[in-house]
Design a protein around this motif. Sequence first.
Motif, PDB file in Angstrom:
ATOM      1  N   UNK A   1      59.038  40.565   6.924  1.00 29.29           N
ATOM      2  CA  UNK A   1      59.174  42.130   6.160  1.00 29.29           C
ATOM      3  C   UNK A   1      59.362  43.121   7.155  1.00 29.29           C
ATOM      4  N   UNK A   2      60.960  43.809   7.094  1.00 33.62           N
ATOM      5  CA  UNK A   2      60.987  45.506   7.282  1.00 33.62           C
ATOM      6  C   UNK A   2      60.434  46.323   7.333  1.00 33.62           C
ATOM      7  N   UNK A   3      59.619  46.535   6.166  1.00 35.44           N
ATOM      8  CA  UNK A   3      59.740  47.892   6.388  1.00 35.44           C
ATOM      9  C   UNK A   3      57.757  47.975   6.144  1.00 35.44           C
ATOM     10  N   UNK A   4      56.715  49.115   5.566  1.00 37.14           N
ATOM     11  CA  UNK A   4      55.425  48.626   5.745  1.00 37.14           C
ATOM     12  C   UNK A   4      54.887  47.841   4.901  1.00 37.14           C
ATOM     13  N   UNK A   5      55.396  47.972   3.696  1.00 33.91           N
ATOM     14  CA  UNK A   5      54.377  47.378   2.325  1.00 33.91           C
ATOM     15  C   UNK A   5      54.953  45.969   2.344  1.00 33.91           C
ATOM     16  N   UNK A   6      56.214  45.685   2.791  1.00 37.45           N
ATOM     17  CA  UNK A   6      56.737  44.081   2.957  1.00 37.45           C
ATOM     18  C   UNK A   6      55.401  43.893   4.006  1.00 37.45           C
ATOM     19  N   UNK A   7      56.032  44.255   5.067  1.00 34.50           N
ATOM     20  CA  UNK A   7      54.930  44.360   6.246  1.00 34.50           C
ATOM     21  C   UNK A   7      53.923  44.219   5.928  1.00 34.50           C
ATOM     22  N   UNK A   8      52.236  44.422   4.741  1.00 33.11           N
ATOM     23  CA  UNK A   8      51.659  44.750   4.473  1.00 33.11           C
ATOM     24  C   UNK A   8      50.840  43.374   3.172  1.00 33.11           C
ATOM     25  N   UNK A   9      51.927  42.872   2.832  1.00 32.38           N
ATOM     26  CA  UNK A   9      52.062  41.825   1.899  1.00 32.38           C
ATOM     27  C   UNK A   9      51.669  40.930   2.881  1.00 32.38           C
ATOM     28  N   UNK A  10      52.835  40.201   3.868  1.00 39.51           N
ATOM     29  CA  UNK A  10      52.975  38.970   4.649  1.00 39.51           C
ATOM     30  C   UNK A  10      51.480  39.406   4.993  1.00 39.51           C
ATOM     31  N   UNK A  11      50.888  40.235   6.064  1.00 43.52           N
ATOM     32  CA  UNK A  11      49.806  40.592   6.367  1.00 43.52           C
ATOM     33  C   UNK A  11      48.643  39.996   5.162  1.00 43.52           C
ATOM     34  N   UNK A  12      48.321  40.011   4.374  1.00 48.61           N
ATOM     35  CA  UNK A  12      47.395  40.049   3.282  1.00 48.61           C
ATOM     36  C   UNK A  12      47.549  38.517   2.821  1.00 48.61           C
ATOM     37  N   UNK A  13      48.781  38.375   2.886  1.00 46.32           N
ATOM     38  CA  UNK A  13      49.366  37.022   2.403  1.00 46.32           C
ATOM     39  C   UNK A  13      48.073  35.989   3.094  1.00 46.32           C
ATOM     40  N   UNK A  14      48.719  36.293   5.101  1.00 47.80           N
ATOM     41  CA  UNK A  14      48.662  35.897   6.316  1.00 47.80           C
ATOM     42  C   UNK A  14      46.794  35.234   6.428  1.00 47.80           C
ATOM     43  N   UNK A  15      46.015  36.257   5.954  1.00 51.04           N
ATOM     44  CA  UNK A  15      44.547  36.456   5.875  1.00 51.04           C
ATOM     45  C   UNK A  15      44.043  35.797   3.844  1.00 51.04           C
ATOM     46  N   UNK A  16      44.822  35.811   3.282  1.00 50.29           N
ATOM     47  CA  UNK A  16      43.994  34.727   1.952  1.00 50.29           C
ATOM     48  C   UNK A  16      44.357  33.632   2.646  1.00 50.29           C
ATOM     49  N   UNK A  17      45.671  33.065   3.126  1.00 53.64           N
ATOM     50  CA  UNK A  17      45.572  31.740   3.584  1.00 53.64           C
ATOM     51  C   UNK A  17      45.054  31.010   4.324  1.00 53.64           C
ATOM     52  N   UNK A  18      44.110  32.273   5.361  1.00 53.38           N
ATOM     53  CA  UNK A  18      43.406  31.663   6.376  1.00 53.38           C
ATOM     54  C   UNK A  18      41.796  31.157   5.696  1.00 53.38           C
ATOM     55  N   UNK A  19      41.938  32.343   4.450  1.00 49.50           N
ATOM     56  CA  UNK A  19      40.618  32.231   3.796  1.00 49.50           C
ATOM     57  C   UNK A  19      40.501  30.881   3.205  1.00 49.50           C
ATOM     58  N   UNK A  20      41.246  30.300   2.755  1.00 55.45           N
ATOM     59  CA  UNK A  20      41.867  29.193   2.141  1.00 55.45           C
ATOM     60  C   UNK A  20      41.254  27.824   3.129  1.00 55.45           C
ATOM     61  N   UNK A  21      40.007  28.015   3.719  1.00 52.54           N
ATOM     62  CA  UNK A  21      39.827  26.979   4.712  1.00 52.54           C
ATOM     63  C   UNK A  21      39.657  25.218   3.893  1.00 52.54           C
ATOM     64  N   UNK A  22      39.902  24.179   4.247  1.00 50.26           N
ATOM     65  CA  UNK A  22      39.809  23.138   3.879  1.00 50.26           C
ATOM     66  C   UNK A  22      39.145  22.848   2.646  1.00 50.26           C
TER      67      UNK A  22
END
Length: 450
Positions: free
Chosen positions: A53-74
């Motif tokens: 993501x090259x702009x603030x919007x898409x970068x924030x979405x990717x950051x939120x996705x990363x946080x969510x995927x890590x929150x989903x533990x085994x």
Amino acid sequence: MARSPFTLAAAVTAALPGAEVVGARSLSAEGDGRFDSAVATLADGRELAIRVGDDDETARELAAEALALRALTAGARAMLPFQVPEYVGETRLAEGRALVSSLLPGFQIEAHHVPRGRGAAASMGASIAAVHALPASVVRSAGLTARSAEEVRDEIRRLVDRAAATGRVPARLTVRWREAVEDDDLWRFESAVTLGGAKATSFLFDDDPERGPEVIGMLDWHGLALGDPAVDLAWLSSAPDAAGDVHAAYAEASDRAPDPALAVRARMLAELEFARWLVHGDTMRRTDIVDDAAALLGALADGLRENDLSVIAARGEGVDSALDALDRVPQTAATGISTAMETDAYNPDDLLPEDPATANDDRIGDATEDLSDVAETWRADSVADASTAEPVDAPATGSESSAPDPVARAERASASRSDAATAEPEHDPADEAQRAARAALHRWTNSASE
């Protein structure tokens, strides 16, 4: 200019030190997407998805996705009957933020192609229920957004007031929404873990020979939160044929207390996507967006009959919806300026051959005019709005608000099935629905999560 798949794949080694990339291919459909994306093949055979993501919007979405995927533990993933992308790593590519995750196989079905009956619709309902059954600790321990029923209600109240303040919302819609907000019975729900706005293309399918299309994976976790379960069912306003069966499967699979107002709130949230679009345009001082949203809201209001003005009364009368009007929204209702952003999708060049047994199946037909780009673009842009706008601009739903009334259509479909069973008892409607679901799968592509 969009980066090549090889450029993106090379960045995987920065996110995953020691990885040996041996191949790359495009992930996005042809045309402009919100992300540059690709699939990287590693020497050990694994396939990874990389998005930038090259702009603030898409970068924030990717950051939120990363946080969510890590929150989903085994442990949390073990509770789900489908796969979720695995977080692999993050890096920077030039000025853009890059997220690398595992690639999931599967097909997608657009909302207006989801057929009724067993198979796809039933599996989608059960999958949503499984997400909502996750423990609240998944969200709370990761510091993600958590809203009570009253907080959700207050946010909707602020949205309605903000939209009305623009002077571009028809009075009958404002009355309808305000009356619903003040109805205590609509807001007696238990908060649940949600995707924050599932949509039809959040589901990945495989075609089981016996049971038909089944959900094997889910995407779009960047909105993971604790809140109103109705947000993940609002997209059903874009799936008129399947809505009744998805709701029924959800209710059957859910272990939560019955929520008689769930369908009403889901429908209302779908309508309110147009109000969110209007508020977004007003906040951004984009007259093209404001005019577009006002035209859509006008079409919704025009579709209301006198007895549709009350969402409250609709609870006992089939949940009539202003979304009926979308059947009659002219293509010229929007402004001539394109305000939609296309999202990453699967490459149409990879479509499977059409199933000969269903090639002439007229149940699939041409899609109705879909206005889901409005909701999708608001979701993308509102991430940036959150830091400067009032709280109402924070995304509360992710519905595809673009279709005929799902409940009314579901009732008509039920009546049609009953008539068909009487007239032609030799045909099993469930088998026909399964064939329709397979035909829908063959209209879309094979492979690959984002």
